[in-house]
Design a protein around this motif. Sequence first.
Motif, mmCIF file in Angstrom:
data_model
loop_
_atom_site.group_PDB
_atom_site.id
_atom_site.type_symbol
_atom_site.label_atom_id
_atom_site.label_comp_id
_atom_site.label_asym_id
_atom_site.label_seq_id
_atom_site.Cartn_x
_atom_site.Cartn_y
_atom_site.Cartn_z
ATOM 1 N N LEU A 1 -6.783 -2.540 -2.646
ATOM 2 C CA LEU A 1 -5.651 -2.038 -3.432
ATOM 3 C C LEU A 1 -5.752 -2.446 -4.892
ATOM 4 O O LEU A 1 -5.492 -1.646 -5.794
ATOM 5 N N LEU A 2 -6.132 -3.680 -5.133
ATOM 6 C CA LEU A 2 -6.279 -4.149 -6.512
ATOM 7 C C LEU A 2 -7.386 -3.399 -7.228
ATOM 8 O O LEU A 2 -7.257 -3.034 -8.398
ATOM 9 N N GLY A 3 -8.484 -3.139 -6.542
ATOM 10 C CA GLY A 3 -9.576 -2.368 -7.147
ATOM 11 C C GLY A 3 -9.162 -0.950 -7.502
ATOM 12 O O GLY A 3 -9.504 -0.435 -8.562
ATOM 13 N N ALA A 4 -8.402 -0.309 -6.613
ATOM 14 C CA ALA A 4 -7.918 1.045 -6.903
ATOM 15 C C ALA A 4 -6.969 1.039 -8.088
ATOM 16 O O ALA A 4 -7.030 1.921 -8.955
ATOM 17 N N ALA B 1 0.829 -1.209 0.000
ATOM 18 C CA ALA B 1 0.000 0.000 0.000
ATOM 19 C C ALA B 1 0.865 1.260 0.000
ATOM 20 O O ALA B 1 0.542 2.240 -0.684
ATOM 21 N N VAL B 2 1.959 1.244 0.733
ATOM 22 C CA VAL B 2 2.874 2.395 0.723
ATOM 23 C C VAL B 2 3.493 2.563 -0.665
ATOM 24 O O VAL B 2 3.670 3.691 -1.152
ATOM 25 N N ALA B 3 3.800 1.450 -1.323
ATOM 26 C CA ALA B 3 4.320 1.531 -2.689
ATOM 27 C C ALA B 3 3.292 2.164 -3.627
ATOM 28 O O ALA B 3 3.638 2.969 -4.499
ATOM 29 N N MET B 4 2.035 1.834 -3.425
ATOM 30 C CA MET B 4 0.996 2.430 -4.266
ATOM 31 C C MET B 4 0.848 3.925 -3.970
ATOM 32 O O MET B 4 0.529 4.698 -4.867
ATOM 33 N N GLY C 1 8.348 3.677 -5.607
ATOM 34 C CA GLY C 1 7.346 2.624 -5.450
ATOM 35 C C GLY C 1 7.869 1.263 -5.855
ATOM 36 O O GLY C 1 7.617 0.257 -5.178
ATOM 37 N N ALA C 2 8.618 1.216 -6.956
ATOM 38 C CA ALA C 2 9.192 -0.056 -7.393
ATOM 39 C C ALA C 2 10.237 -0.553 -6.401
ATOM 40 O O ALA C 2 10.305 -1.754 -6.108
#
Length: 175
Positions: A102-105, A38-41, A52-53
């Motif tokens: 997260l996947l939905g976002a 989530a922090v990466a996103m 992020g990567a």
Amino acid sequence: MEIAFYLSSLVAVLATIGVITGTSPVHAVVYLIVSLIAVAMVFFALGAPFAGALEIIVYAGAIMVLFVFVVMMLNLRPDADRELTWTHPRYWLGPSLLALVLLGALLALLRQGGVSELIDGELLTARAVGLTLFGPWLMVVELAAILLLAALVTASHVGRRRNPLRNTENRGGSP
């Protein structure tokens, strides 16, 4: 992009609360993986794809694999039925729901085509990070490298097993 930022920030906070309040080390590690993703996103939403990567590769990938191996090697609970309690839906439902948010976002962003939009600020690239770290911050990077090397040597020295027979031979005592 803002909705992805707020959703991933909320998931990061909730997953971190799950890490803190978790009773089992395995469940805490799973929540920590979700929190790091989530922090990466959040980094992706802020226009820092390089950060992020790195967050995903270094923290959620490499370090969390080490945490999982340590938890598995410690084998903290000698209960024979611990696998049955770990697979109970009560334990994996929380991290799964947060990962689905997260996947939905992410899917909504990809469908909108809003990946190229930024919230507000400039794009952070690997080249910009490298020029900053090895330009004005070169001395800080070198000092951090020396500190990490000293910590590595210290950990190696402290963790080394001592052979009592070898130590008595060096002192000239009888074995």
